[in-house]
Motif scaffolding. Structure first.
Motif, PDB file in Angstrom:
ATOM      1  N   UNK A 118       0.831  -1.160   0.103  1.00 48.69           N
ATOM      2  CA  UNK A 118      -0.002  -0.049   0.229  1.00 48.69           C
ATOM      3  C   UNK A 118       0.948   1.482  -0.001  1.00 48.69           C
ATOM      4  N   UNK A 119       0.580   2.044  -0.921  1.00 42.97           N
ATOM      5  CA  UNK A 119       1.401   3.415  -1.177  1.00 42.97           C
ATOM      6  C   UNK A 119       1.143   4.084   0.066  1.00 42.97           C
ATOM      7  N   UNK A 120      -0.458   4.071   0.515  1.00 40.85           N
ATOM      8  CA  UNK A 120      -0.908   5.005   1.451  1.00 40.85           C
ATOM      9  C   UNK A 120      -0.225   4.812   2.893  1.00 40.85           C
ATOM     10  N   UNK A 121      -0.083   3.532   3.128  1.00 38.29           N
ATOM     11  CA  UNK A 121       0.347   2.959   4.510  1.00 38.29           C
ATOM     12  C   UNK A 121       1.921   3.509   4.701  1.00 38.29           C
ATOM     13  N   UNK A 122       2.523   3.235   3.667  1.00 37.22           N
ATOM     14  CA  UNK A 122       3.898   3.666   3.610  1.00 37.22           C
ATOM     15  C   UNK A 122       4.039   5.231   3.792  1.00 37.22           C
ATOM     16  N   UNK A 123       3.045   5.877   2.844  1.00 39.19           N
ATOM     17  CA  UNK A 123       3.318   7.338   3.156  1.00 39.19           C
ATOM     18  C   UNK A 123       3.084   7.816   4.548  1.00 39.19           C
ATOM     19  N   UNK A 124       1.933   7.140   5.298  1.00 41.84           N
ATOM     20  CA  UNK A 124       1.569   7.534   6.509  1.00 41.84           C
ATOM     21  C   UNK A 124       2.745   7.247   7.596  1.00 41.84           C
ATOM     22  N   UNK A 125       3.152   5.973   7.397  1.00 42.98           N
ATOM     23  CA  UNK A 125       4.243   5.655   8.472  1.00 42.98           C
ATOM     24  C   UNK A 125       5.368   6.842   8.180  1.00 42.98           C
ATOM     25  N   UNK A 126       5.874   7.072   6.980  1.00 42.10           N
ATOM     26  CA  UNK A 126       6.852   7.991   6.852  1.00 42.10           C
ATOM     27  C   UNK A 126       6.529   9.570   6.981  1.00 42.10           C
ATOM     28  N   UNK A 128       3.556  10.918   8.750  1.00 44.95           N
ATOM     29  CA  UNK A 128       2.964  11.132  10.052  1.00 44.95           C
ATOM     30  C   UNK A 128       3.661  10.612  11.142  1.00 44.95           C
ATOM     31  N   UNK A 129       4.635   9.695  11.007  1.00 51.93           N
ATOM     32  CA  UNK A 129       5.273   8.994  12.100  1.00 51.93           C
ATOM     33  C   UNK A 129       6.825   8.990  12.002  1.00 51.93           C
ATOM     34  N   UNK A 130       7.307   9.707  10.845  1.00 51.56           N
ATOM     35  CA  UNK A 130       8.912   9.670  10.822  1.00 51.56           C
ATOM     36  C   UNK A 130       9.575   8.519  10.671  1.00 51.56           C
ATOM     37  N   UNK A 131       8.901   7.314   9.935  1.00 53.78           N
ATOM     38  CA  UNK A 131       9.923   6.184   9.634  1.00 53.78           C
ATOM     39  C   UNK A 131      10.443   6.559   8.203  1.00 53.78           C
ATOM     40  N   UNK A 132      11.840   5.796   8.208  1.00 56.20           N
ATOM     41  CA  UNK A 132      12.406   5.820   6.852  1.00 56.20           C
ATOM     42  C   UNK A 132      12.905   4.577   6.393  1.00 56.20           C
ATOM     43  N   UNK A 133      12.974   4.050   5.091  1.00 63.08           N
ATOM     44  CA  UNK A 133      13.442   2.960   4.735  1.00 63.08           C
ATOM     45  C   UNK A 133      14.821   2.728   5.271  1.00 63.08           C
ATOM     46  N   UNK A 134      15.134   1.664   5.491  1.00 63.68           N
ATOM     47  CA  UNK A 134      16.470   1.078   6.022  1.00 63.68           C
ATOM     48  C   UNK A 134      16.780   1.808   7.320  1.00 63.68           C
ATOM     49  N   UNK A 135      15.632   1.955   8.403  1.00 65.93           N
ATOM     50  CA  UNK A 135      15.451   2.643   9.653  1.00 65.93           C
ATOM     51  C   UNK A 135      16.464   2.562  10.815  1.00 65.93           C
ATOM     52  N   UNK A 136      16.974   1.238  10.914  1.00 62.45           N
ATOM     53  CA  UNK A 136      17.689   0.694  12.076  1.00 62.45           C
ATOM     54  C   UNK A 136      18.619   1.777  12.609  1.00 62.45           C
ATOM     55  N   UNK A 137      19.636   2.377  11.944  1.00 58.86           N
ATOM     56  CA  UNK A 137      20.575   3.091  12.610  1.00 58.86           C
ATOM     57  C   UNK A 137      19.742   4.602  12.690  1.00 58.86           C
ATOM     58  N   UNK A 138      18.895   4.981  12.017  1.00 64.27           N
ATOM     59  CA  UNK A 138      18.303   6.390  11.923  1.00 64.27           C
ATOM     60  C   UNK A 138      17.157   6.503  12.550  1.00 64.27           C
ATOM     61  N   UNK A 139      16.599   5.586  13.271  1.00 60.04           N
ATOM     62  CA  UNK A 139      15.240   5.531  13.810  1.00 60.04           C
ATOM     63  C   UNK A 139      15.043   6.941  14.907  1.00 60.04           C
ATOM     64  N   UNK A 140      14.141   7.352  14.605  1.00 63.31           N
ATOM     65  CA  UNK A 140      13.449   8.444  15.796  1.00 63.31           C
ATOM     66  C   UNK A 140      12.394   7.890  16.462  1.00 63.31           C
ATOM     67  N   UNK A 141      12.286   8.355  17.670  1.00 59.88           N
ATOM     68  CA  UNK A 141      11.409   7.908  18.565  1.00 59.88           C
ATOM     69  C   UNK A 141      10.151   8.693  18.004  1.00 59.88           C
TER      70      UNK A 141
END
Length: 328
Positions: A118-126, A128-141
C-alpha cells in the motif's frame, strides 16, 4: 514455487522465501508452463485498511511500536513489511488491519513475513510517524500521545525486547542511539530502574530488579484485550503465579511457626505455672500472650485446663486490662 505463485504470492515474495532472485522464480514458472500475471496486478489481490495509521488507538500504537522493532520500508516498492519468528502475532496484526494477505516463511531463516502492499500505508508511516527506509540506525522515537505510550512500548518490547526472570531483568535492543536514549528517558519517568549500554552496532536498555520488572509488566499490560505476544506475556504470568504461590507458602509457614510457639508456651506454662517464665522461654511479650488468649479459643481453653482454679484466668484478664491501660 509454483504452488506459492498460484496461491497469489509475488515472484519477489517467493524469491525471498526461497533465497533466490525473482528472475530465477520466473524461470522456474516458465519451465513449468505457468502463465504469469501482469506485473503489479498481484498487489491488488489482497485487501487492507489503507488508512489504518491515520487514527490513534491502543492497537495502532502497539503495531507502530512493533513496526519500529521488526518492520521494514523497502526503498524500491510501495510495501510495508513485518517480520517475526512467531506467526501468531503477525496474524493478529493482519486481523487488526483488516488484511487477507497471506504470510510467507523465509526458507533460510524460518522467519515469517507479512507484506502489506500500500502506497498510502507507506506514506503515512513516513510522513505522519517519521519512519524511513532502512531505519535501523536512523530511527527516531515517534511522537506518541501519552494515553498510547505504554501500548507503543509493549509493541517495541514484543519486537526487540526480552525478559530474563532468573536475573530479574528486561532488555531492549536497538540500532539507533537516539531512539534508545529517548526510550530510556520514558522508562525512567515511569520510576523504573534503567541503565543503558552502547555497543559497536547496537544499544541496549536494561530494566533491573524484581520490583522494577513487576512495575513494568503492570504498566504495559494494564489493559486486557489488547494485542501482545503471548510467549512473552506468559513469562510475566508465570512470575505472578510464582509470587502468589510463594506468598501462600510464606503464610502457611508463618501459621505453622505460630502454632508451634503456642504449643511451646503451653508446655512451659504447664511446667512453671509462671507467665513471666513462659513468655521469656518462648521469646514473646505479654501482649502477644494476651492477644492469643483473646483471639484463639483453643489456646484459651488449654490455658484454662492448665490452671488449677478459674480465678487464675480472671487474674490474667485483670493483668491484660492493666497492661493495655499502661501502654495506651
Amino acid at each position: 514455487m509454483v504452488a506459492m505463485y498460484k496461491e497469489g504470492y509475488s515472484t519477489s515474495e517467493i524469491g525471498k522465501a526461497a533465497n533466490v532472485t525473482p528472475r530465477y522464480v520466473r524461470t522456474i514458472l516458465h519451465a513449468n508452463d505457468v502463465s504469469l500475471r501482469p506485473r503489479g496486478s498481484w498487489k491488488r489481490k489482497y485487501t487492507l485498511n489503507e488508512d489504518y495509521f491515520k487514527t490513534w488507538s491502543n492497537n495502532m500504537a502497539y503495531i507502530l511500536g512493533f513496526f519500529a522493532a521488526d518492520g521494514n520500508l523497502p526503498k524500491d516498492n510501495q510495501t510495508v513489511s513485518f517480520s517475526q519468528k512467531d506467526p501468531d502475532i503477525l496474524e493478529k496484526i493482519k486481523k487488526e488491519i483488516n488484511s487477507n494477505q497471506p504470510l510467507y516463511q523465509n526458507a533460510k531463516t524460518g522467519v515469517y513475513v507479512l507484506n502489506l502492499n500500500s502506497k498510502i500505508l507507506k506514506h503515512d508511516l513516513m510522513e505522519l510517524h517519521g519512519f524511513r527506509p532502512n531505519k535501523s540506525a536512523v530511527l527516531e522515537f515517534p511522537e506518541i500521545p501519552e494515553p498510547y505510550l505504554h501500548h507503543f512500548i509493549r509493541g517495541y518490547f514484543d519486537g526487540d525486547g526480552y525478559v530474563n526472570y532468573e536475573q530479574f531483568e528486561v532488555v531492549f535492543v536497538g540500532g539507533s542511539i537516539a531512539f534508545m536514549e529517548r526510550l530510556r528517558k520514558i522508562l525512567t519517568k515511569q520510576n523504573l530502574n534503567t541503565t543503558i549500554r552502547y555497543y559497536s552496532n547496537y544499544t541496549r536498555v536494561y530494566l533491573r530488579g524484581r520490583k522494577t520488572i513487576k512495575l513494568f509488566a503492570e504498566w504495559i499490560y494494564r489493559r486486557e484485550g489488547e494485542i501482545f505476544l503471548q510467549r512473552k506475556f506468559q513469562v510475566f504470568s508465570n512470575e505472578y503465579k510464582h509470587s502468589s504461590v510463594l506468598q501462600d507458602r510464606i503464610k502457611k509457614n508463618t501459621k505453622q511457626a505460630v502454632k508451634k510457639r503456642k504449643q511451646l508456651f503451653l508446655d512451659k506454662y504447664q511446667q512453671s505455672n509462671n507467665l513471666e517464665q513462659a513468655c521469656h522461654y518462648t521469646r514473646i511479650v505479654k501482649a502477644t500472650y494476651y492477644n492469643w488468649l483473646k483471639s484463639d479459643s483453643i489456646f484459651r481453653n488449654k490455658i484454662q485446663e492448665i490452671k488449677s482454679k478459674n480465678n487464675f484466668l480472671k487474674e490474667d484478664i485483670v493483668y491484660y486490662r492493666i497492661y493495655i491501660l499502661n501502654n495506651s
